[in-house]
Each structure stands twice: as structure tokens, then as C-alpha cells.
Design a protein around this motif. Structure first.
Motif, PDB file in Angstrom:
ATOM      1  N   LEU A 186       0.832  -1.206   0.000  1.00 59.15           N
ATOM      2  CA  LEU A 186       0.000   0.000   0.000  1.00 59.15           C
ATOM      3  C   LEU A 186       0.863   1.251   0.000  1.00 59.15           C
ATOM      4  O   LEU A 186       0.569   2.217  -0.735  1.00 59.15           O
ATOM      5  CB  LEU A 186      -0.933  -0.003   1.219  1.00 59.15           C
ATOM      6  CG  LEU A 186      -2.017  -1.073   1.233  1.00 59.15           C
ATOM      7  CD1 LEU A 186      -2.740  -1.081   2.584  1.00 59.15           C
ATOM      8  CD2 LEU A 186      -2.997  -0.875   0.098  1.00 59.15           C
ATOM      9  N   THR A 236       2.308   1.753  -3.447  1.00 66.35           N
ATOM     10  CA  THR A 236       1.252   2.183  -4.371  1.00 66.35           C
ATOM     11  C   THR A 236       0.939   3.656  -4.185  1.00 66.35           C
ATOM     12  O   THR A 236       0.844   4.417  -5.164  1.00 66.35           O
ATOM     13  CB  THR A 236      -0.017   1.331  -4.156  1.00 66.35           C
ATOM     14  OG1 THR A 236       0.314  -0.046  -4.360  1.00 66.35           O
ATOM     15  CG2 THR A 236      -1.121   1.747  -5.095  1.00 66.35           C
ATOM     16  N   VAL A 237       0.802   4.094  -2.943  1.00 63.26           N
ATOM     17  CA  VAL A 237       0.480   5.496  -2.669  1.00 63.26           C
ATOM     18  C   VAL A 237       1.641   6.409  -3.067  1.00 63.26           C
ATOM     19  O   VAL A 237       1.435   7.482  -3.645  1.00 63.26           O
ATOM     20  CB  VAL A 237       0.089   5.689  -1.186  1.00 63.26           C
ATOM     21  CG1 VAL A 237       0.008   7.160  -0.817  1.00 63.26           C
ATOM     22  CG2 VAL A 237      -1.248   5.003  -0.910  1.00 63.26           C
ATOM     23  N   TYR A 291       1.666   6.675  -6.819  1.00 60.48           N
ATOM     24  CA  TYR A 291       0.527   7.496  -7.220  1.00 60.48           C
ATOM     25  C   TYR A 291       0.791   8.975  -6.967  1.00 60.48           C
ATOM     26  O   TYR A 291       0.528   9.819  -7.832  1.00 60.48           O
ATOM     27  CB  TYR A 291      -0.722   7.025  -6.466  1.00 60.48           C
ATOM     28  CG  TYR A 291      -1.982   7.782  -6.784  1.00 60.48           C
ATOM     29  CD1 TYR A 291      -2.421   7.955  -8.095  1.00 60.48           C
ATOM     30  CD2 TYR A 291      -2.753   8.321  -5.764  1.00 60.48           C
ATOM     31  CE1 TYR A 291      -3.585   8.646  -8.382  1.00 60.48           C
ATOM     32  CE2 TYR A 291      -3.928   9.001  -6.042  1.00 60.48           C
ATOM     33  CZ  TYR A 291      -4.335   9.165  -7.343  1.00 60.48           C
ATOM     34  OH  TYR A 291      -5.491   9.854  -7.624  1.00 60.48           O
ATOM     35  N   ALA A 292       1.351   9.297  -5.804  1.00 54.85           N
ATOM     36  CA  ALA A 292       1.645  10.695  -5.477  1.00 54.85           C
ATOM     37  C   ALA A 292       2.690  11.273  -6.424  1.00 54.85           C
ATOM     38  O   ALA A 292       2.584  12.430  -6.839  1.00 54.85           O
ATOM     39  CB  ALA A 292       2.111  10.811  -4.029  1.00 54.85           C
ATOM     40  N   GLU A 334       2.248  16.771  -2.562  1.00 61.45           N
ATOM     41  CA  GLU A 334       1.899  15.351  -2.510  1.00 61.45           C
ATOM     42  C   GLU A 334       3.159  14.492  -2.532  1.00 61.45           C
ATOM     43  O   GLU A 334       3.268  13.499  -1.796  1.00 61.45           O
ATOM     44  CB  GLU A 334       0.972  14.980  -3.667  1.00 61.45           C
ATOM     45  CG  GLU A 334      -0.410  15.583  -3.570  1.00 61.45           C
ATOM     46  CD  GLU A 334      -0.494  17.078  -3.910  1.00 61.45           C
ATOM     47  OE1 GLU A 334      -1.389  17.751  -3.360  1.00 61.45           O
ATOM     48  OE2 GLU A 334       0.328  17.570  -4.706  1.00 61.45           O
ATOM     49  N   ALA A 391       4.375  12.099   0.548  1.00 64.36           N
ATOM     50  CA  ALA A 391       4.622  10.675   0.304  1.00 64.36           C
ATOM     51  C   ALA A 391       6.063  10.308   0.640  1.00 64.36           C
ATOM     52  O   ALA A 391       6.323   9.234   1.200  1.00 64.36           O
ATOM     53  CB  ALA A 391       4.313  10.335  -1.152  1.00 64.36           C
ATOM     54  N   LEU A 434      -1.894   6.927   4.899  1.00 63.17           N
ATOM     55  CA  LEU A 434      -1.789   6.571   3.480  1.00 63.17           C
ATOM     56  C   LEU A 434      -3.040   6.986   2.718  1.00 63.17           C
ATOM     57  O   LEU A 434      -2.948   7.532   1.605  1.00 63.17           O
ATOM     58  CB  LEU A 434      -1.566   5.061   3.326  1.00 63.17           C
ATOM     59  CG  LEU A 434      -0.208   4.521   3.731  1.00 63.17           C
ATOM     60  CD1 LEU A 434      -0.185   3.002   3.600  1.00 63.17           C
ATOM     61  CD2 LEU A 434       0.902   5.147   2.915  1.00 63.17           C
ATOM     62  N   LEU A 435      -4.190   6.752   3.322  1.00 65.39           N
ATOM     63  CA  LEU A 435      -5.444   7.150   2.698  1.00 65.39           C
ATOM     64  C   LEU A 435      -5.490   8.671   2.507  1.00 65.39           C
ATOM     65  O   LEU A 435      -5.930   9.155   1.463  1.00 65.39           O
ATOM     66  CB  LEU A 435      -6.631   6.679   3.542  1.00 65.39           C
ATOM     67  CG  LEU A 435      -8.019   7.027   3.010  1.00 65.39           C
ATOM     68  CD1 LEU A 435      -8.267   6.387   1.650  1.00 65.39           C
ATOM     69  CD2 LEU A 435      -9.086   6.594   4.003  1.00 65.39           C
ATOM     70  N   ALA A 465      -3.331   9.613  -0.428  1.00 63.41           N
ATOM     71  CA  ALA A 465      -3.984   9.202  -1.673  1.00 63.41           C
ATOM     72  C   ALA A 465      -5.144  10.131  -2.024  1.00 63.41           C
ATOM     73  O   ALA A 465      -5.292  10.554  -3.178  1.00 63.41           O
ATOM     74  CB  ALA A 465      -4.467   7.754  -1.560  1.00 63.41           C
ATOM     75  N   THR A 479      -3.839  13.474  -3.158  1.00 61.03           N
ATOM     76  CA  THR A 479      -3.342  13.369  -4.529  1.00 61.03           C
ATOM     77  C   THR A 479      -4.508  13.338  -5.506  1.00 61.03           C
ATOM     78  O   THR A 479      -4.471  13.996  -6.552  1.00 61.03           O
ATOM     79  CB  THR A 479      -2.465  12.115  -4.689  1.00 61.03           C
ATOM     80  OG1 THR A 479      -1.389  12.184  -3.750  1.00 61.03           O
ATOM     81  CG2 THR A 479      -1.916  12.009  -6.091  1.00 61.03           C
ATOM     82  N   ARG A 480      -5.547  12.604  -5.163  1.00 61.75           N
ATOM     83  CA  ARG A 480      -6.728  12.523  -6.027  1.00 61.75           C
ATOM     84  C   ARG A 480      -7.379  13.891  -6.190  1.00 61.75           C
ATOM     85  O   ARG A 480      -7.785  14.276  -7.288  1.00 61.75           O
ATOM     86  CB  ARG A 480      -7.739  11.522  -5.449  1.00 61.75           C
ATOM     87  CG  ARG A 480      -9.006  11.402  -6.248  1.00 61.75           C
ATOM     88  CD  ARG A 480      -8.758  10.737  -7.580  1.00 61.75           C
ATOM     89  NE  ARG A 480     -10.036  10.619  -8.287  1.00 61.75           N
ATOM     90  CZ  ARG A 480     -10.179  10.827  -9.577  1.00 61.75           C
ATOM     91  NH1 ARG A 480      -9.130  11.113 -10.319  1.00 61.75           N
ATOM     92  NH2 ARG A 480     -11.344  10.724 -10.140  1.00 61.75           N
TER      93      ARG A 480
END
Length: 142
Positions: A9, A12-13, A16-17, A25, A29, A120-121, A124, A127-128
């Protein structure tokens, strides 16, 4: 298994960042990644692990708290405030251990690591949100 899942996780984060986020971001991260790796290395080993305050982990948590707080005051991203707050809660687990020396090692460990998942959430989701702003422009939501 839990550690492998967490590192998956985290990776992945972080990816993604770095791919979809901007500087805040990426910094958030990076702090999370470095703090996690150094934090795991800072924990004591052997039978005394978690029997007392983990001084190395406390030092890493304080450094991460300072870094997340600095990020929060230097950027216009609201999610960075949540990230710093979650790190503060996790750091206070050391205080809980100091107040209750009889705390079970598993309870202390749980309090130290559980906050990493909402962190982490938060990265994410931050970033979203930034990704949507890039797509829709800065008038997003209006």
C-alpha cells in the motif's frame, strides 16, 4: 503478511503521489516512505522489544511530525493538516506507554502503527483531489 500488505500500500500510494500529484503530494509521500523505513530500522530487537518506550521510534516519529507540520504550514493543501494530526496521534502512543508502563507490548505496537493506514489514505485522497484540480481547473466544484 500485514507488513507486506502495508509496504504494498505504501509503495502504491508513493507511486501514485509521484505520478499524479504535485510537490506537496510528493513531499508528503516521501516523508511517509522515509519515516516508515527508518522507523522500522529504529525499533529495538530481542526480548525487550516494545517492553519500554521505543526511543528510536520516538525520535523518528517526532522528526516525521515536524516534517509533516512544516509541510502543512507551507502549503495550501488541507489534507496536510490531517496528515500532521494523524502523525501527532501516533506519536502520542509513546506518551501512553510512558503513562502506563504495564501496557501490553502488542497494544503499544498497535497504537504505533495503526495510524499509518489513515495516513496513506489521506495522501492518496490529497493526490486525487489535486489530480481533479488539474483536470477540471482551479474552479473545481464551483
Amino acid at each position: 503478511m500485514r507488513i507486506a500488505l502495508f509496504y504494498f500500500l505504501l509503495g502504491t500510494v508513493v507511486i501514485y503521489a509521484f505520478v499524479s500529484g504535485k510537490k506537496p503530494e510528493r513531499i508528503g509521500a516521501s516523508i511517509m516512505l522515509v519515516g516508515t523505513v527508518v522507523g522500522h530500522l529504529a525499533w529495538s530487537t530481542g526480548p525487550q522489544r516494545l517492553a519500554h518506550i521505543e526511543a528510536g521510534a520516538l525520535a523518528v516519529d517526532i522528526a516525521a511530525l515536524a516534517a509533516f507540520s512544516a509541510l502543512a504550514v507551507r502549503t495550501d493543501r488541507n489534507w496536510t493538516l490531517w496528515l500532521a494530526a494523524l502523525q501527532l496521534i501516533g506519536t502520542l502512543a509513546h506518551l501512553a506507554r510512558a503513562i502506563d508502563p504495564g501496557m501490553l507490548p502488542a497494544g503499544y505496537a498497535f497504537l504505533l502503527v495503526i495510524w499509518s493506514y489513515p495516513m496513506l489514505l489521506t495522501i492518496a485522497l490529497g493526490t486525487r483531489t489535486q489530480q481533479k484540480k488539474k483536470f477540471y481547473g482551479h474552479a473545481f466544484g464551483s
